[in-house]
Design a protein around this motif. Structure first.
Motif, PDB file in Angstrom:
ATOM      1  N   GLY A   1      20.270  20.064   9.988  1.00 31.37           N
ATOM      2  CA  GLY A   1      20.613  21.271  10.706  1.00 31.37           C
ATOM      3  C   GLY A   1      21.859  21.149  11.557  1.00 31.37           C
ATOM      4  N   TYR A   2      21.767  21.677  12.749  1.00 31.19           N
ATOM      5  CA  TYR A   2      22.933  21.815  13.615  1.00 31.19           C
ATOM      6  C   TYR A   2      23.645  20.502  13.928  1.00 31.19           C
ATOM      7  N   PRO A   3      22.951  19.410  14.242  1.00 31.45           N
ATOM      8  CA  PRO A   3      23.698  18.183  14.551  1.00 31.45           C
ATOM      9  C   PRO A   3      24.575  17.709  13.386  1.00 31.45           C
ATOM     10  N   ILE A   4      24.126  17.904  12.175  1.00 33.07           N
ATOM     11  CA  ILE A   4      24.900  17.428  11.029  1.00 33.07           C
ATOM     12  C   ILE A   4      26.083  18.343  10.735  1.00 33.07           C
ATOM     13  N   ILE A   5      25.882  19.666  10.795  1.00 28.83           N
ATOM     14  CA  ILE A   5      27.003  20.553  10.498  1.00 28.83           C
ATOM     15  C   ILE A   5      28.031  20.586  11.624  1.00 28.83           C
ATOM     16  N   SER A   6      27.678  20.049  12.782  1.00 31.30           N
ATOM     17  CA  SER A   6      28.596  20.055  13.929  1.00 31.30           C
ATOM     18  C   SER A   6      29.207  18.693  14.208  1.00 31.30           C
ATOM     19  N   TRP A   7      29.108  17.748  13.288  1.00 32.49           N
ATOM     20  CA  TRP A   7      29.587  16.401  13.572  1.00 32.49           C
ATOM     21  C   TRP A   7      31.081  16.354  13.845  1.00 32.49           C
ATOM     22  N   LEU A   8      31.846  17.318  13.362  1.00 28.16           N
ATOM     23  CA  LEU A   8      33.281  17.337  13.643  1.00 28.16           C
ATOM     24  C   LEU A   8      33.581  17.682  15.103  1.00 28.16           C
ATOM     25  N   TRP A   9      32.682  18.389  15.737  1.00 27.24           N
ATOM     26  CA  TRP A   9      32.846  18.788  17.135  1.00 27.24           C
ATOM     27  C   TRP A   9      31.814  18.018  17.951  1.00 27.24           C
ATOM     28  N   LEU A  10      32.160  16.814  18.319  1.00 21.76           N
ATOM     29  CA  LEU A  10      31.202  15.936  18.987  1.00 21.76           C
ATOM     30  C   LEU A  10      30.696  16.493  20.306  1.00 21.76           C
ATOM     31  N   VAL A  11      31.487  17.362  20.944  1.00 21.50           N
ATOM     32  CA  VAL A  11      31.028  17.928  22.211  1.00 21.50           C
ATOM     33  C   VAL A  11      29.801  18.810  21.985  1.00 21.50           C
ATOM     34  N   HIS A  12      29.688  19.454  20.824  1.00 19.09           N
ATOM     35  CA  HIS A  12      28.483  20.226  20.507  1.00 19.09           C
ATOM     36  C   HIS A  12      27.272  19.299  20.494  1.00 19.09           C
TER      37      HIS A  12
ATOM     38  N   GLU B   1      27.075  16.337  21.733  1.00 23.30           N
ATOM     39  CA  GLU B   1      26.890  15.703  23.049  1.00 23.30           C
ATOM     40  C   GLU B   1      26.005  16.562  23.957  1.00 23.30           C
ATOM     41  N   VAL B   2      26.282  17.850  24.006  1.00 24.98           N
ATOM     42  CA  VAL B   2      25.468  18.732  24.845  1.00 24.98           C
ATOM     43  C   VAL B   2      24.076  18.890  24.234  1.00 24.98           C
ATOM     44  N   LEU B   3      23.998  18.987  22.901  1.00 28.76           N
ATOM     45  CA  LEU B   3      22.706  19.105  22.239  1.00 28.76           C
ATOM     46  C   LEU B   3      21.841  17.873  22.502  1.00 28.76           C
ATOM     47  N   ALA B   4      22.449  16.710  22.615  1.00 29.40           N
ATOM     48  CA  ALA B   4      21.694  15.479  22.876  1.00 29.40           C
ATOM     49  C   ALA B   4      21.017  15.502  24.243  1.00 29.40           C
ATOM     50  N   HIS B   5      21.480  16.327  25.162  1.00 31.34           N
ATOM     51  CA  HIS B   5      20.823  16.456  26.464  1.00 31.34           C
ATOM     52  C   HIS B   5      19.510  17.247  26.355  1.00 31.34           C
ATOM     53  N   THR B   6      19.418  18.117  25.380  1.00 30.81           N
ATOM     54  CA  THR B   6      18.288  19.049  25.296  1.00 30.81           C
ATOM     55  C   THR B   6      16.935  18.363  25.211  1.00 30.81           C
ATOM     56  N   PRO B   7      16.698  17.393  24.300  1.00 26.35           N
ATOM     57  CA  PRO B   7      15.358  16.795  24.271  1.00 26.35           C
ATOM     58  C   PRO B   7      15.012  16.042  25.547  1.00 26.35           C
TER      59      PRO B   7
ATOM     60  N   ALA C   1      30.154  18.127  30.290  1.00 25.25           N
ATOM     61  CA  ALA C   1      30.672  17.881  28.937  1.00 25.25           C
ATOM     62  C   ALA C   1      31.693  18.938  28.552  1.00 25.25           C
ATOM     63  N   GLY C   2      31.615  20.111  29.158  1.00 25.87           N
ATOM     64  CA  GLY C   2      32.658  21.114  28.973  1.00 25.87           C
ATOM     65  C   GLY C   2      32.476  22.063  27.812  1.00 25.87           C
ATOM     66  N   TYR C   3      31.245  22.316  27.414  1.00 27.63           N
ATOM     67  CA  TYR C   3      31.017  23.282  26.335  1.00 27.63           C
ATOM     68  C   TYR C   3      29.940  24.272  26.779  1.00 27.63           C
ATOM     69  N   PRO C   4      30.334  25.338  27.506  1.00 22.94           N
ATOM     70  CA  PRO C   4      29.362  26.249  28.128  1.00 22.94           C
ATOM     71  C   PRO C   4      28.425  26.950  27.147  1.00 22.94           C
ATOM     72  N   GLN C   5      28.895  27.224  25.921  1.00 20.77           N
ATOM     73  CA  GLN C   5      28.033  27.923  24.971  1.00 20.77           C
ATOM     74  C   GLN C   5      26.794  27.103  24.630  1.00 20.77           C
TER      75      GLN C   5
END
Length: 166
Positions: free
Chosen positions: A32-43, A45-51, A86-90
């Motif tokens: 899902g999202y972590p794999i399709i977003s690997w080019l944008w590591l900041v995505h 990075e912020v997602l890794a905070h969620t769990p 991390a700088g990615y408000p979305q």
């Protein structure tokens, strides 16, 4: 690794079998999202905070020990500040939606009598909200650079043709 470890800790709070915990962590981390977003590591990075945030919220709402609850609330504050910095408000917004829904789920579960936590009322939600606000205040140093980046971005004032292109 942080995404995987956070999911493992969070799923273990639900006392699932080890195989289910590891499968869930692998599934969430590598699809899902972590794999399709690997080019944008900041995505990611912020997602890794969620769990980790979900783990802290779970501990704050379901644990009996005041010491663990306090530590979990401190964790929510620090992790929120880190995600904002991390700088990615979305993605911070999307993560906040997931956290809010999970907290409401646990609160509803606790009001049905299924939660062992002594903090079953709205006071827990208020404490979590205060922890999130304190995290945002700690990360307020990021507000001016983000606004400056938006001001200098080509996306700040786009033409209709740019917005309609595919």
């Amino acid at each position: 690794p942080a995404l995987f470890a956070g999911i493992v800790l969070w799923l273990r709070r639900w006392r699932l079998p080890n195989a289910a915990v590891l499968f869930g962590a692998l599934l969430f981390t590598f699809s899902g999202y972590p794999i399709i977003s690997w080019l944008w590591l900041v995505h990611v990075e912020v997602l890794a905070h969620t769990p980790w945030l979900l783990w802290c919220i779970d501990m704050a709402m379901r644990d009996r020990s005041p010491r663990k609850v306090t530590g979990a609330l401190f964790g929510v504050t620090v992790l929120t500040a880190s995600a904002i910095l991390a700088g990615y408000p979305q993605m911070v917004y999307v993560s906040g939606l997931a956290e809010g829904m999970y907290a409401l789920f646990l609160w509803r579960l606790g009001s049905a009598g299924a939660s062992p936590s002594p903090l079953r009322g709205p006071s827990t939600l208020l404490l979590l909200f205060v922890a999130k606000v304190l995290g945002a205040v700690c990360a307020a140093i990021q507000i001016l650079p983000t606004l400056d980046l938006l001001d200098q971005s080509t996306r700040a004032a786009t033409t209709a043709a740019f917005r309609l292109q595919q």
